[in-house]
Design a protein around this motif. Structure first.
Motif, PDB file in Angstrom:
ATOM      1  N   HIS A  66       0.884  -1.328  -0.166  1.00 54.76           N
ATOM      2  CA  HIS A  66      -0.060   0.147  -0.053  1.00 54.76           C
ATOM      3  C   HIS A  66       1.062   1.139   0.115  1.00 54.76           C
ATOM      4  CE1 HIS A  66       0.845   0.666   4.193  1.00 54.76           C
ATOM      5  NE2 HIS A  66       0.987  -0.544   4.491  1.00 54.76           N
ATOM      6  N   PRO A  67       0.376   2.372  -0.439  1.00 49.43           N
ATOM      7  CA  PRO A  67       1.125   3.736  -0.381  1.00 49.43           C
ATOM      8  C   PRO A  67       1.428   4.078   0.988  1.00 49.43           C
ATOM      9  CG  PRO A  67      -0.682   3.903  -1.822  1.00 49.43           C
ATOM     10  CD  PRO A  67      -0.839   2.425  -1.255  1.00 49.43           C
ATOM     11  N   ALA A  68       2.574   4.701   1.230  1.00 47.21           N
ATOM     12  CA  ALA A  68       2.990   5.190   2.444  1.00 47.21           C
ATOM     13  C   ALA A  68       4.044   6.059   2.624  1.00 47.21           C
ATOM     14  CB  ALA A  68       3.438   4.084   3.274  1.00 47.21           C
ATOM     15  N   ARG A  69       4.375   6.690   3.593  1.00 43.29           N
ATOM     16  CA  ARG A  69       5.654   7.501   3.409  1.00 43.29           C
ATOM     17  C   ARG A  69       6.843   6.951   3.758  1.00 43.29           C
ATOM     18  NH1 ARG A  69       4.975  12.070   7.652  1.00 43.29           N
ATOM     19  NH2 ARG A  69       3.466  10.678   8.771  1.00 43.29           N
ATOM     20  N   LEU A  70       7.978   7.189   3.063  1.00 43.76           N
ATOM     21  CA  LEU A  70       9.035   6.547   3.059  1.00 43.76           C
ATOM     22  C   LEU A  70       9.681   6.846   4.557  1.00 43.76           C
ATOM     23  CD1 LEU A  70      11.259   4.839   1.421  1.00 43.76           C
ATOM     24  CD2 LEU A  70      12.526   7.221   1.187  1.00 43.76           C
ATOM     25  N   GLY A  71      10.120   5.666   5.075  1.00 45.21           N
ATOM     26  CA  GLY A  71      10.823   5.773   6.493  1.00 45.21           C
ATOM     27  C   GLY A  71       9.803   5.677   7.730  1.00 45.21           C
ATOM     28  N   TYR A  72       8.431   5.728   7.471  1.00 43.38           N
ATOM     29  CA  TYR A  72       7.467   5.384   8.355  1.00 43.38           C
ATOM     30  C   TYR A  72       6.441   4.376   8.157  1.00 43.38           C
ATOM     31  CZ  TYR A  72       9.343  10.175   9.585  1.00 43.38           C
ATOM     32  OH  TYR A  72      10.327  11.134   9.868  1.00 43.38           O
ATOM     33  N   PRO A  73       6.990   3.061   8.070  1.00 47.51           N
ATOM     34  CA  PRO A  73       5.986   2.131   7.824  1.00 47.51           C
ATOM     35  C   PRO A  73       5.034   1.972   9.329  1.00 47.51           C
ATOM     36  CG  PRO A  73       8.018   1.186   8.769  1.00 47.51           C
ATOM     37  CD  PRO A  73       8.288   2.638   8.445  1.00 47.51           C
ATOM     38  N   PRO A  74       3.917   1.300   9.141  1.00 49.11           N
ATOM     39  CA  PRO A  74       3.046   1.007  10.128  1.00 49.11           C
ATOM     40  C   PRO A  74       3.541   0.064  11.174  1.00 49.11           C
ATOM     41  CG  PRO A  74       2.131   0.027   8.105  1.00 49.11           C
ATOM     42  CD  PRO A  74       3.506   0.862   7.627  1.00 49.11           C
ATOM     43  N   SER A  75       3.071   0.275  12.350  1.00 52.36           N
ATOM     44  CA  SER A  75       3.518  -0.873  13.146  1.00 52.36           C
ATOM     45  C   SER A  75       2.990  -2.056  12.946  1.00 52.36           C
ATOM     46  CB  SER A  75       3.178  -0.327  14.793  1.00 52.36           C
ATOM     47  OG  SER A  75       3.723   0.761  14.976  1.00 52.36           O
ATOM     48  N   LEU A  76       3.788  -3.142  13.163  1.00 53.45           N
ATOM     49  CA  LEU A  76       3.103  -4.567  13.195  1.00 53.45           C
ATOM     50  C   LEU A  76       1.834  -4.695  13.891  1.00 53.45           C
ATOM     51  CD1 LEU A  76       4.166  -7.247  11.886  1.00 53.45           C
ATOM     52  CD2 LEU A  76       5.113  -7.527  14.380  1.00 53.45           C
ATOM     53  N   ASN A  77       1.225  -5.264  13.218  1.00 57.53           N
ATOM     54  CA  ASN A  77      -0.371  -5.446  13.961  1.00 57.53           C
ATOM     55  C   ASN A  77      -0.910  -4.263  14.062  1.00 57.53           C
ATOM     56  OD1 ASN A  77      -2.696  -7.261  14.441  1.00 57.53           O
ATOM     57  ND2 ASN A  77      -2.083  -7.403  16.721  1.00 57.53           N
ATOM     58  N   SER A  78      -1.083  -3.368  13.302  1.00 55.00           N
ATOM     59  CA  SER A  78      -1.824  -1.913  13.549  1.00 55.00           C
ATOM     60  C   SER A  78      -2.597  -1.741  12.313  1.00 55.00           C
ATOM     61  CB  SER A  78      -0.795  -0.947  14.047  1.00 55.00           C
ATOM     62  OG  SER A  78       0.006  -0.371  12.793  1.00 55.00           O
ATOM     63  N   LEU A  79      -3.662  -0.980  12.592  1.00 56.43           N
ATOM     64  CA  LEU A  79      -4.618  -0.578  11.809  1.00 56.43           C
ATOM     65  C   LEU A  79      -4.102   0.598  10.840  1.00 56.43           C
ATOM     66  CD1 LEU A  79      -8.097  -1.476  13.215  1.00 56.43           C
ATOM     67  CD2 LEU A  79      -6.986  -2.556  11.548  1.00 56.43           C
ATOM     68  N   LEU A  80      -4.110   1.068   9.686  1.00 56.00           N
ATOM     69  CA  LEU A  80      -4.117   2.473   9.060  1.00 56.00           C
ATOM     70  C   LEU A  80      -5.109   3.219   9.358  1.00 56.00           C
ATOM     71  CD1 LEU A  80      -2.840   1.140   5.551  1.00 56.00           C
ATOM     72  CD2 LEU A  80      -1.377   1.750   7.660  1.00 56.00           C
ATOM     73  N   HIS A  81      -6.354   2.793   9.187  1.00 58.96           N
ATOM     74  CA  HIS A  81      -7.627   3.694   9.155  1.00 58.96           C
ATOM     75  C   HIS A  81      -7.887   4.455   7.893  1.00 58.96           C
ATOM     76  CE1 HIS A  81      -8.108   2.808  13.265  1.00 58.96           C
ATOM     77  NE2 HIS A  81      -6.946   3.095  13.619  1.00 58.96           N
ATOM     78  N   THR A  82      -6.907   4.959   7.282  1.00 60.59           N
ATOM     79  CA  THR A  82      -6.782   5.616   5.895  1.00 60.59           C
ATOM     80  C   THR A  82      -5.430   5.470   5.262  1.00 60.59           C
ATOM     81  OG1 THR A  82      -7.447   7.769   4.837  1.00 60.59           O
ATOM     82  CG2 THR A  82      -6.368   7.989   6.924  1.00 60.59           C
ATOM     83  N   LEU A  83      -5.551   5.837   3.989  1.00 57.46           N
ATOM     84  CA  LEU A  83      -4.038   5.837   3.357  1.00 57.46           C
ATOM     85  C   LEU A  83      -3.526   7.175   3.613  1.00 57.46           C
ATOM     86  CD1 LEU A  83      -4.843   3.875  -0.051  1.00 57.46           C
ATOM     87  CD2 LEU A  83      -3.449   3.287   2.108  1.00 57.46           C
ATOM     88  N   ASP A  84      -2.256   7.498   3.653  1.00 59.66           N
ATOM     89  CA  ASP A  84      -1.596   8.443   4.026  1.00 59.66           C
ATOM     90  C   ASP A  84      -1.659   9.332   2.895  1.00 59.66           C
ATOM     91  OD1 ASP A  84       0.433  10.702   4.431  1.00 59.66           O
ATOM     92  OD2 ASP A  84       1.619   9.043   5.801  1.00 59.66           O
ATOM     93  N   ASP A  85      -2.188  10.593   2.792  1.00 61.92           N
ATOM     94  CA  ASP A  85      -2.329  11.559   1.596  1.00 61.92           C
ATOM     95  C   ASP A  85      -0.943  12.120   1.063  1.00 61.92           C
ATOM     96  OD1 ASP A  85      -5.048  11.511   2.001  1.00 61.92           O
ATOM     97  OD2 ASP A  85      -5.071  13.347   3.340  1.00 61.92           O
ATOM     98  N   HIS A  86      -0.203  11.872   2.147  1.00 64.68           N
ATOM     99  CA  HIS A  86       1.288  12.451   1.797  1.00 64.68           C
ATOM    100  C   HIS A  86       2.245  11.302   1.334  1.00 64.68           C
ATOM    101  CE1 HIS A  86       0.360  16.325   2.972  1.00 64.68           C
ATOM    102  NE2 HIS A  86      -0.100  15.872   4.114  1.00 64.68           N
TER     103      HIS A  86
END
Length: 176
Positions: A66-86
């Motif tokens: 999924h799209p994300a910000r470089l250097g800021y992956p989601p924590s293991l076993n965590s929900l995103l709630h929404t995709l990052d606009d940036h």
């Protein structure tokens, strides 16, 4: 044996959980994490299948990106709630292949899917956290360890294992 990737659907989630339990023991994520990724970015959720003619296709792996910000992956076993606009990279959140599916070309085929998704999303970078001593595989595929890591990223990596590394691939052909 023939193997191929196909888009994931919600009915695949029980199989995803079963495969994750085998391949990623110690890195547990709840089914709702996979369900949310599928709902937020279905284009990045894939199932690998073994197709043997008369037999029904058998799931042998999965991939979630999924799209994300470089250097800021989601924590293991965590929900995103929404995709990052940036978002500025395509994050390969999880890949799992059962042992008998390895060496069948699925990794190479997945990299083609990843690059196509990067092009489609207008992203020139992809990132992942390499675990299970997979760093050499990802290096051979064009990923490199991120050299300047934010402190928060180092803390997240520590929650995986001591060998976990955050890796990045830049693709100049991703846009176009």
């Amino acid at each position: 044996m023939k193997h191929q990737w196909r888009p994931m659907v919600a009915a695949d989630l029980p199989e995803v959980m079963a495969m994750a339990a085998v391949v990623h023991a110690g890195y547990f994520e709840e089914e709702q994490v996979f369900a949310e990724r599928l709902a937020l970015f279905a284009a990045g959720c894939w199932i690998a299948e073994r197709t043997d003619g008369a037999l029904p296709p058998q799931p042998v792996g999965y991939a979630v990106m999924h799209p994300a910000r470089l250097g800021y992956p989601p924590s293991l076993n965590s929900l995103l709630h929404t995709l990052d606009d940036h978002a500025d990279c395509l994050y390969l959140h999880d890949v799992a292949l059962l042992a008998d599916a390895r060496g069948a070309g699925l990794g190479h085929a997945l990299l083609a899917i990843l690059r196509e998704q990067m092009r489609h999303s207008g992203l020139t970078q992809a990132a992942l956290v390499a675990v299970h001593s997979s760093r050499p595989y990802w290096e051979a595929a064009g990923f490199a360890v991120l050299q300047q890591m934010p402190a928060a990223l180092s803390e997240k990596l520590a929650s995986y294992d001591r060998q976990a590394v955050y890796m990045v691939m830049t693709s100049t052909d991703a846009i176009g």
